[in-house]
Design a protein around this motif. Structure first.
Motif, PDB file in Angstrom:
ATOM      1  N   VAL A  47      30.410  25.013  72.223  1.00  0.00           N
ATOM      2  CA  VAL A  47      28.993  25.355  72.054  1.00  0.00           C
ATOM      3  C   VAL A  47      28.745  26.809  72.441  1.00  0.00           C
ATOM      4  N   LEU A  48      29.342  27.247  73.557  1.00  0.00           N
ATOM      5  CA  LEU A  48      29.140  28.622  74.005  1.00  0.00           C
ATOM      6  C   LEU A  48      29.797  29.625  73.068  1.00  0.00           C
ATOM      7  N   VAL A  49      30.925  29.256  72.488  1.00  0.00           N
ATOM      8  CA  VAL A  49      31.570  30.146  71.519  1.00  0.00           C
ATOM      9  C   VAL A  49      30.675  30.319  70.303  1.00  0.00           C
ATOM     10  N   LEU A  50      30.093  29.233  69.826  1.00  0.00           N
ATOM     11  CA  LEU A  50      29.191  29.321  68.682  1.00  0.00           C
ATOM     12  C   LEU A  50      27.956  30.155  69.014  1.00  0.00           C
ATOM     13  N   ALA A  51      27.554  30.144  70.292  1.00  0.00           N
ATOM     14  CA  ALA A  51      26.383  30.913  70.708  1.00  0.00           C
ATOM     15  C   ALA A  51      26.699  32.389  70.919  1.00  0.00           C
ATOM     16  N   GLY A  52      27.970  32.745  70.876  1.00  0.00           N
ATOM     17  CA  GLY A  52      28.350  34.138  71.076  1.00  0.00           C
ATOM     18  C   GLY A  52      28.777  34.386  72.500  1.00  0.00           C
ATOM     19  N   LEU A  53      29.932  33.857  72.864  1.00  0.00           N
ATOM     20  CA  LEU A  53      30.391  33.878  74.249  1.00  0.00           C
ATOM     21  C   LEU A  53      30.423  35.277  74.842  1.00  0.00           C
ATOM     22  N   ALA A  54      30.918  36.253  74.086  1.00  0.00           N
ATOM     23  CA  ALA A  54      31.099  37.592  74.647  1.00  0.00           C
ATOM     24  C   ALA A  54      29.781  38.298  74.916  1.00  0.00           C
ATOM     25  N   THR A  55      28.686  37.832  74.319  1.00  0.00           N
ATOM     26  CA  THR A  55      27.400  38.498  74.516  1.00  0.00           C
ATOM     27  C   THR A  55      26.524  37.776  75.520  1.00  0.00           C
ATOM     28  N   LEU A  56      26.978  36.656  76.041  1.00  0.00           N
ATOM     29  CA  LEU A  56      26.183  35.924  77.016  1.00  0.00           C
ATOM     30  C   LEU A  56      26.213  36.658  78.349  1.00  0.00           C
ATOM     31  N   PRO A  57      25.115  36.688  79.069  1.00  0.00           N
ATOM     32  CA  PRO A  57      25.036  37.501  80.280  1.00  0.00           C
ATOM     33  C   PRO A  57      25.757  36.897  81.475  1.00  0.00           C
ATOM     34  N   GLY A  58      26.305  37.803  82.283  1.00  0.00           N
ATOM     35  CA  GLY A  58      26.798  37.512  83.613  1.00  0.00           C
ATOM     36  C   GLY A  58      27.553  36.230  83.818  1.00  0.00           C
TER      37      GLY A  58
END
Length: 205
Positions: A47-58
């Motif tokens: 789910v987090l990969v689909l949400a854009g893991l590298a751009t998620l904060p902190g």
């Protein structure tokens, strides 16, 4: 069909747990079924990969790692359930997905990402192949390689401080040297006995 005793004994080895996973497993003494926590970790990571893991904060970088650490509570299980053989593949897919998505999404040079993944995949293949031949790699090797949990924690920590290219390069180099040295020395020290060798491609699953 139930899993044979030999296969059941091998499954915990295939998990490739590091210090964190083994530590958590001590608290449950095998009472927690291992499959559902591992499956939950894979779903959260996906789910987090689909949400854009590298751009998620902190600290969000640690979400898949924290989810997977819950799988550590099952590390002391006997893995004798009908579907518990799925646990190692679930851990493999989650680790590979996390490392690839975070590295490529954050702009780490693709050769560094592939070098790190290649070292880990080599280790996992070597782990399965040698275990099935009755020449299980020493436990210290998994500890020295940090385990799936330790590697993910290290990569997530590097992401917090924008050290991902450095971390991928250093970790890849370290793992390749470690695995190549241990595999070579072990192979040279192992007596040759063709009758006992197991061909994984011919062995029935």
């Amino acid at each position: 069909m139930s899993i044979s005793a030999t296969r059941v004994n091998e499954i915990p080895t295939y998990r490739d747990d590091g210090w964190c996973g083994l530590f958590l497993g001590r608290f449950t003494a095998g009472a927690v079924p291992p499959l559902l926590p591992a499956l939950a970790g894979m779903v959260v990571t996906g789910v987090l990969v689909l949400a854009g893991l590298a751009t998620l904060p902190g600290l969000t970088l640690f979400a898949p790692v924290i989810a997977l650490l819950f799988a550590g509570v099952g590390s002391s299980s006997a893995h004798d359930g009908r579907l518990d053989w799925l646990v190692p593949p679930l851990l493999r897919v989650t680790e590979y997905l996390f490392i690839a998505a975070l590295g490529l999404g954050a702009g780490v040079a693709s050769p560094l990402v592939y070098a790190l993944l290649g070292a880990i995949i080599f280790h996992h293949y070597d782990l399965v192949y040698r275990t099935r031949q009755g020449n299980r790699p020493p436990e210290w090797l998994t500890r020295a390689a940090l385990g799936w949990d330790g590697r993910m924690l290290l990569i997530a920590l590097a992401g917090l401080f924008d050290w991902l290219p450095f971390a991928y390069g250093v970790l890849a180099g370290y793992l390749w040297l470690l695995f190549a040295w241990e595999s070579t020395t072990s192979w040279l020290a192992t007596p040759r006995d063709g009758d006992k060798a197991v061909d994984l491609e011919e062995e029935a699953v």
